[in-house]
Design an enzyme around this catalytic site. Structure first.
Site, PDB file in Angstrom:
ATOM      1  CE  LYS A 146     -14.092   9.965   0.423  1.00 39.33           C
ATOM      2  NZ  LYS A 146     -14.527   8.746   1.083  1.00 39.33           N
ATOM      3  CD  GLU A 181       1.719   7.615  -1.393  1.00 43.33           C
ATOM      4  OE1 GLU A 181       0.816   8.405  -1.051  1.00 43.33           O
ATOM      5  OE2 GLU A 181       2.135   6.703  -0.656  1.00 43.33           O
ATOM      6  N   GLY A 186     -13.147   5.332  -0.969  1.00 43.20           N
ATOM      7  CA  GLY A 186     -12.209   5.285  -2.091  1.00 43.20           C
ATOM      8  C   GLY A 186     -12.228   3.948  -2.827  1.00 43.20           C
ATOM      9  NE  ARG A 187     -11.998  -0.324   1.932  1.00 44.38           N
ATOM     10  CZ  ARG A 187     -11.754   0.639   2.807  1.00 44.38           C
ATOM     11  NH1 ARG A 187     -10.954   1.650   2.487  1.00 44.38           N
ATOM     12  NH2 ARG A 187     -12.279   0.605   4.021  1.00 44.38           N
ATOM     13  CD  GLU A 206      -7.464   1.041   2.301  1.00 46.95           C
ATOM     14  OE1 GLU A 206      -8.355   1.568   1.625  1.00 46.95           O
ATOM     15  OE2 GLU A 206      -6.261   1.364   2.197  1.00 46.95           O
ATOM     16  CG  HIS A 217       3.950 -23.601 -15.491  1.00 48.32           C
ATOM     17  ND1 HIS A 217       4.318 -24.891 -15.823  1.00 48.32           N
ATOM     18  CD2 HIS A 217       2.750 -23.377 -16.076  1.00 48.32           C
ATOM     19  CE1 HIS A 217       3.381 -25.412 -16.615  1.00 48.32           C
ATOM     20  NE2 HIS A 217       2.426 -24.523 -16.772  1.00 48.32           N
ATOM     21  CE  LYS A 248      -2.588   7.624   3.985  1.00 51.34           C
ATOM     22  NZ  LYS A 248      -3.968   8.098   3.856  1.00 51.34           N
TER      23      LYS A 248
HETATM   24  O1  F6P Z   1      -4.066   4.944   2.041  1.00 50.21           O
HETATM   25  C1  F6P Z   1      -5.381   4.712   2.176  1.00 50.21           C
HETATM   26  C2  F6P Z   1      -6.254   5.534   1.272  1.00 50.21           C
HETATM   27  O2  F6P Z   1      -6.872   6.497   2.028  1.00 50.21           O
HETATM   28  C3  F6P Z   1      -7.261   4.642   0.562  1.00 50.21           C
HETATM   29  O3  F6P Z   1      -8.302   4.279   1.345  1.00 50.21           O
HETATM   30  C4  F6P Z   1      -7.604   5.480  -0.617  1.00 50.21           C
HETATM   31  O4  F6P Z   1      -8.248   4.725  -1.600  1.00 50.21           O
HETATM   32  C5  F6P Z   1      -6.241   5.970  -1.016  1.00 50.21           C
HETATM   33  O5  F6P Z   1      -5.577   6.196   0.209  1.00 50.21           O
HETATM   34  C6  F6P Z   1      -6.232   7.211  -1.865  1.00 50.21           C
HETATM   35  O6  F6P Z   1      -6.911   8.262  -1.245  1.00 50.21           O
HETATM   36  P1  F6P Z   1      -7.307   9.569  -2.025  1.00 50.21           P
HETATM   37  O7  F6P Z   1      -8.298   9.200  -3.090  1.00 50.21           O
HETATM   38  O8  F6P Z   1      -7.887  10.483  -1.003  1.00 50.21           O
HETATM   39  O9  F6P Z   1      -6.072  10.135  -2.649  1.00 50.21           O
END
Ligand code: F6P
Length: 536
Positions: free
Chosen positions: A207, A213, A268-269, A354, A386, A501
Site C-alpha cells: 500500500k 521488507e 492493509g489488514r 494490530e 498432540h 522500523k
Molecule cells: O507493519 C505494519 C504494516 O504497516 C501493516 O499494517 C501493513 O499491512 C504492512 O505493514 C504492510 O504495509 P504495506 O502494504 O504498505 O507494504
C-alpha cells in the site's frame, strides 16, 4: 461541551460496572452448570451466510447477556458501525475513513465518490486476471505465465495467502502461486533457485510502497531479473504492482498501466478485497472472486441490519470482551479443524492484534483498569491436540478459544472427516466440562483431573466456497470493529509498529558499514559488535 454517553470513558457506564460484578460471581461458577439448560444451543447458536456460530459454550447466562446488550447500547454499536460503513473519518489519528466494506458493496449501492474509482480498479483487475489465465498475457519471450510470485508483507500478504490456500479447490487456472514476505534471504534464495523467469509474473503489493521488507525483496528480484534478461523493457511483461503510492511504484520501474490502485481509505489488514487479492483472483478466476466479495457483502448486510441480540459479529465481540476484559482471559486460541484454513490464525493475529492491541483510547487518553485485546494464537488441529492441548486442559493459564470447521469436506474420505469433526466437538466439550462426573472425580487421582471451564465458540461453515470464506473473514473484521467500540479504541491505525522500523534503519547502517555510529543500549551494542566481528 459535555461528551455524549458513548464518548465517555467506557468503565463509567453502569453496564460496565454490572459486568464487573457479574464477573466476580462467574469466577465461582463452573461452565458445566449450564449443561442442565437443554435449550442453550437453541438460544445461543446463530446461522447466517452459510455459517453456524454456536456461542452456547460461553460463560453467559441471562443476566450476563442482558448486561452485554446494555454494554453494546452504551458503546453505540448500531450508529458507530453505520458511520464506519458510510465513510465517516473513523480512523481519527490518520484522518481517514475505513471503507473496506465499500469494496464488496454491489456497484449500484456504492457511495458516489467511491463508485467510479472502485469500478475502474475492478475492471482493470479482472481484465488482467482474464488475460493472464487465458494465456493472452505473455512473458518477454512470448511464453504464457505459469507462476505468480506475490511479494508483500502483513496485510499485503496474510489475507491473499490464506485465501489462495483455503480456496485451492476452486482454482480454475494452472498457475502456481508463491508468496515472498520475509526479508530473510533464505526465502529469496529458495524461490529464485526454482524460478523460470520466462514464465513468471511478479506482483509487488505494498500500500505504501515503502515497507522495508517488500522494497528489499522487490529490488533483489528486479536485479535478479535484469541480470538474466539484460532488458529493462522486459520488466513490463513480468512486474506489476498493487499500491496506493503510484509514483513510488513507477519510480521502481513498474509501468503505470501495470499498477493496480489501492486507496488510503482501505487499511492493509482489511485489503484482501481490493487488488491486493490479485493472487486469489488469478487462482480462482474473476467470477469466483466476485462470489468471495458477495459472501463478505452478505455478512456486512447482516452486521449492519441485525439487532445486536442476533448479530453474529456483534455477539462475537461482546463475548470476547466479556472473556478478556471481565473474566481476564489473556489469550484467545484459534483452533482450526480444516487443513484448508490452516493460515487463518496468522491472518487473525494481524487483524485482531494490530487493530485492537492498543493501550490508549481513540481520544488519546490512557486505557486504565482493564485488558483490551487478548493475545491471539492458534494452529491447525488436530495436530495441536498432540502438542499444546495438554497445557490447555491441565495448565494454569486462562484462555478462550474459537473452534472452526466445515460441515462439507472437499474429499470422499468420510471416515476421516467424521474423525476430524468428532475431535473438534470433543475438544470443545472437554474445555467446557473438564472431567466433571462427581463419582468419577472423587476416584480420580489429581494428575488425571481436567478442570474444563474454558469458554469457547464453535464456527461451522456449510462448505468452504468463495462466498463462505468471504463471510467468515468479514465476520472477524466486524468483530474487530465492534470490540473497538467497547474499548473506545481506534482499530484502524498501527503506530506501535513504527518504533521497530525506525530503530532497524540505524542498526542496519551500522551493520553495513561495520561501524557503530548509533547510540545503543549495552545489550544491543554487544550483539552488533558480535555480528560485525562475525561478518568481517
Ligand atoms: O507493519 C505494519 C504494516 O504497516 C501493516 O499494517 C501493513 O499491512 C504492512 O505493514 C504492510 O504495509 P504495506 O502494504 O504498505 O507494504
Amino acid at each position: 461541551m459535555t461528551s455524549s454517553r458513548a464518548e465517555r470513558h467506557p468503565t463509567a457506564d453502569p453496564s460496565w460496572q454490572a459486568l464487573q460484578t457479574l464477573a466476580k460471581r462467574a469466577a465461582d461458577r463452573h461452565l458445566s452448570i449450564y449443561t442442565d439448560e437443554t435449550d442453550r444451543y437453541k438460544k445461543y447458536a446463530f446461522q447466517t451466510c452459510g455459517l453456524c456460530v454456536d456461542y452456547s459454550k460461553q460463560k453467559v447466562d441471562d443476566e450476563v447477556f442482558d448486561a452485554l446488550m446494555a454494554l453494546a447500547e452504551a458503546s453505540d454499536f448500531g450508529n458507530k458501525f453505520a458511520q464506519q460503513c458510510s465513510g465517516d473519518l473513523v480512523n481519527q489519528s490518520e484522518n481517514r475513513p475505513a471503507l473496506h466494506t465499500m469494496l464488496r458493496t454491489p456497484q449500484e449501492l456504492q457511495a458516489a465518490p467511491y463508485q467510479e474509482t472502485i469500478n475502474l480498479a475492478q475492471t482493470k483487475m479482472f481484465s488482467f486476471v482474464d488475460r493472464v489465465i487465458s494465456g493472452e498475457w505473455r512473458g518477454h519471450t512470448g511464453k504464457a505465465i505459469n507462476h505468480v510470485v506475490h511479494v508483500g508483507i502483513g496485510g499485503s500478504h496474510l489475507g491473499p495467502e490464506l485465501a489462495v490456500e483455503a480456496l485451492a479447490h476452486y482454482a480454475i487456472s494452472n498457475l502456481r502461486i508463491s508468496f515472498l514476505a520475509s526479508v530473510d534471504g533464505h526465502c529469496l534464495k529458495q524461490l529464485t533457485d526454482e524460478l523460470n523467469l520466462e514464465q513468471t509474473l511478479f506482483i509487488v503489493a505494498s500500500k505504501s510502497f515503502s515497507t522495508q521488507e517488500t522494497k528489499t525483496n522487490a529490488h533483489s528480484l528486479r536485479s535478479w531479473f535484469l541480470e538474466r534478461t539484460g532488458s529493462v523493457a522486459a520488466l513490463a511483461n513480468h512486474f506489476v504492482a498493487v499500491s496506493a503510492n503510484i509514483e513510488a511504484a513507477t519510480n521502481f520501474g513498474i509501468a503505470e498501466e501495470n499498477v493496480f490502485e489501492m486507496w488510503d481509505w482501505v487499511g492493509g489488514r482489511f485489503s484482501v478485497w481490493s487488488s491486493v487479492g490479485l493472487p486469489l483472483a488469478l487462482s480462482i478466476g474473476s467470477q469466483n472472486f466476485r462470489a468471495f466479495l458477495q459472501g463478505a457483502h452478505h455478512m456486512d448486510h447482516h452486521a449492519l441490519n441485525t439487532p445486536t441480540e442476533n448479530n453474529i459479529p456483534a455477539l462475537m465481540a461482546l463475548f470476547e470482551a466479556w472473556n478478556s476484559t471481565f473474566l481476564q482471559k489473556e489469550t484467545h486460541a484459534v483452533l482450526v479443524y480444516d487443513h484448508r484454513l490452516r493460515l487463518l490464525p496468522d491472518f487473525l493475529q494481524q487483524l485482531e492484534m494490530e487493530s485492537n492491541g492498543k493501550s490508549v483510547h481513540a481520544d488519546g487518553e490512557e486505557l486504565t483498569g482493564f485488558l483490551s485485546a487478548p493475545i491471539i494464537w492458534g494452529g491447525e488441529e488436530p495436530n495441536g491436540q498432540h502438542a499444546f492441548h495438554q497445557l490447555l486442559h491441565q495448565g494454569t493459564r486462562k484462555f478462550s478459544a474459537d473452534f472452526i470447521s466445515c460441515k462439507q469436506p472437499d474429499h470422499h474420505f468420510t471416515e476421516h472427516h467424521n474423525w476430524l469433526l468428532a475431535n473438534c466437538l470433543s475438544q470443545s466439550q472437554a474445555m467446557l466440562l473438564g472431567r466433571s462426573d462427581s463419582d468419577d472425580k472423587d476416584a480420580l487421582p489429581s494428575h488425571q483431573c481436567v478442570k474444563g471451564d474454558h469458554p469457547n465458540t464453535t464456527i461451522l461453515l456449510d462448505t468452504l466456497n468463495p462466498q463462505g470464506l468471504g463471510a467468515l473473514l468479514a465476520m472477524y473484521e466486524h468483530k474487530v470493529s465492534f470490540q473497538s467500540m467497547i474499548w473506545h479504541i481506534n482499530p484502524f491505525d498501527q503506530w506501535g509498529v513504527e518504533l521497530g522500523k525506525q530503530l532497524s534503519l540505524s542498526i542496519y547502517k551500522d551493520l553495513c558499514t561495520l561501524s557503530n555510529n548509533t547510540q545503543l543500549d549495552a545489550s544491543t551494542q554487544g550483539l552488533v559488535d558480535h555480528m560485525n566481528h562475525t561478518n568481517s
